[in-house]
Design a protein around this motif. Structure first.
Motif, mmCIF file in Angstrom:
data_model
loop_
_atom_site.group_PDB
_atom_site.id
_atom_site.type_symbol
_atom_site.label_atom_id
_atom_site.label_comp_id
_atom_site.label_asym_id
_atom_site.label_seq_id
_atom_site.Cartn_x
_atom_site.Cartn_y
_atom_site.Cartn_z
ATOM 1 N N ILE A 127 0.828 -1.194 0.000
ATOM 2 C CA ILE A 127 0.000 0.000 0.000
ATOM 3 C C ILE A 127 0.870 1.255 0.000
ATOM 4 O O ILE A 127 2.076 1.199 0.256
ATOM 5 N N ALA A 128 0.225 2.382 -0.277
ATOM 6 C CA ALA A 128 0.958 3.634 -0.412
ATOM 7 C C ALA A 128 0.839 4.539 0.803
ATOM 8 O O ALA A 128 1.690 5.406 1.004
ATOM 9 N N ASN A 129 -0.206 4.376 1.600
ATOM 10 C CA ASN A 129 -0.429 5.284 2.721
ATOM 11 C C ASN A 129 -0.867 4.549 3.975
ATOM 12 O O ASN A 129 -1.677 3.607 3.908
ATOM 13 N N VAL A 130 -0.329 4.978 5.103
ATOM 14 C CA VAL A 130 -0.774 4.479 6.409
ATOM 15 C C VAL A 130 -1.333 5.611 7.267
ATOM 16 O O VAL A 130 -1.784 5.380 8.382
ATOM 17 N N GLY A 131 -1.309 6.854 6.759
ATOM 18 C CA GLY A 131 -1.839 8.004 7.463
ATOM 19 C C GLY A 131 -0.797 8.767 8.255
ATOM 20 O O GLY A 131 0.177 8.196 8.744
ATOM 21 N N ALA A 132 -1.008 10.071 8.362
ATOM 22 C CA ALA A 132 -0.054 10.932 9.067
ATOM 23 C C ALA A 132 0.070 10.555 10.538
ATOM 24 O O ALA A 132 1.144 10.677 11.126
ATOM 25 N N GLY A 133 -1.018 10.103 11.155
ATOM 26 C CA GLY A 133 -0.962 9.734 12.566
ATOM 27 C C GLY A 133 -0.002 8.588 12.832
ATOM 28 O O GLY A 133 0.728 8.602 13.820
ATOM 29 N N ALA A 134 0.000 7.598 11.941
ATOM 30 C CA ALA A 134 0.917 6.462 12.108
ATOM 31 C C ALA A 134 2.358 6.879 11.878
ATOM 32 O O ALA A 134 3.280 6.303 12.467
#
Length: 260
Positions: A191-198
């Protein structure tokens, strides 16, 4: 302007560009930007941090882009994007950084990242096209060390403790090809994104933007997210299949990798 004055001005401009590392590129304006298609941007595969229909994001250390990819923004249809991702660009950096000689944009990345960050761009920022003024009012990427990632090597050998003279940057492996891992039987979704929080705060990953399913092969580890849910890694030549759209880096589930 006389021809002599024009020549002198050209020499002066060239000298200033060399002194600054990279002359400010034309067309780099602030505002609410959409990610251009490959056809619209003219950007092809084979570049560091940007490609046809996408740009990669990275974080800030001491006021400059640091380098490791922390997420992506996409044009509609690339990596399953349901519509064009957007970037609220507050400013640009035109000096070399993160070991590359390209401009970087700073601002708020929407899509499946959702945070203030830097992005790689080509020399003219052709991957972005304006859709209006800033939506957020502007933001400055937060300053972080690489310890926002996992550095507990006792818990996971893929994490970098930063306790050697060559790998002293705890959280991120500086040598991009020295820390291989193998894809486990059954393969994994990249995948390309895990989110800014992670990325910034050690929050649970919010996986999004499927790049590909890979069946076998090798990757080179850059970092492991704080909760050890995902590994940001570079595809090796034997990764099967190779990642599409000129993308070489992605988030691999930690459970689908075994240290080589």
């Amino acid at each position: 302007m006389t021809r002599r004055h024009a020549v002198l001005l050209g020499i002066l401009t060239s000298t200033m560009a060399l002194a600054g590392g990279l002359a400010p590129a034309s067309g780099l304006s602030v505002g609410y930007k959409a990610i251009a298609s490959s056809a619209a941007s003219g950007v092809q595969a084979g570049h560091t941090g940007y490609g046809p229909g996408w740009i990669a994001l990275t974080f800030d250390t001491a006021g400059a882009p640091h380098g490791p990819i922390t997420g992506y923004l996409f044009h509609s249809g690339v990596a399953g994007a349901a519509g064009n991702d957007h970037f609220d660009v507050s400013s640009y950096r035109t000096q070399p950084a993160a070991s590359v000689n390209t401009p970087f944009a700073a601002g708020y990345a929407y899509g499946n990242f959702g945070g203030c960050t830097w992005s790689y761009l080509d020399s003219n920022g052709a991957e972005l096209y304006g859709e209006g003024p800033l939506h957020t009012g502007g933001c400055t990427p937060p300053n972080h060390t690489t310890k926002i990632f996992c550095y507990d090597q006792a818990a996971d050998p893929l994490c970098n403790a930063g306790n050697t003279s060559t790998e002293f940057e705890a959280g991120v492996w500086k040598s991009a090809h020295s820390h291989p891992a193998r894809i486990n039987p059954g393969g994994c979704d990249v995948i390309a994104n895990v989110g800014a929080g992670a990325i910034y705060n050690g929050a649970a990953a919010v996986p999004a933007n499927l790049i590909a399913h890979v069946n076998s092969g090798t990757v080179y580890v850059r970092y492991v997210t704080k909760r050890r849910e995902y590994v940001m890694a570079l595809e090796a030549g034997d990764l099967s299949p190779q990642l599409p759209s000129g993308i070489h880096w992605g988030f691999f589930p930690r459970g689908c990798l075994t240290p080589a």
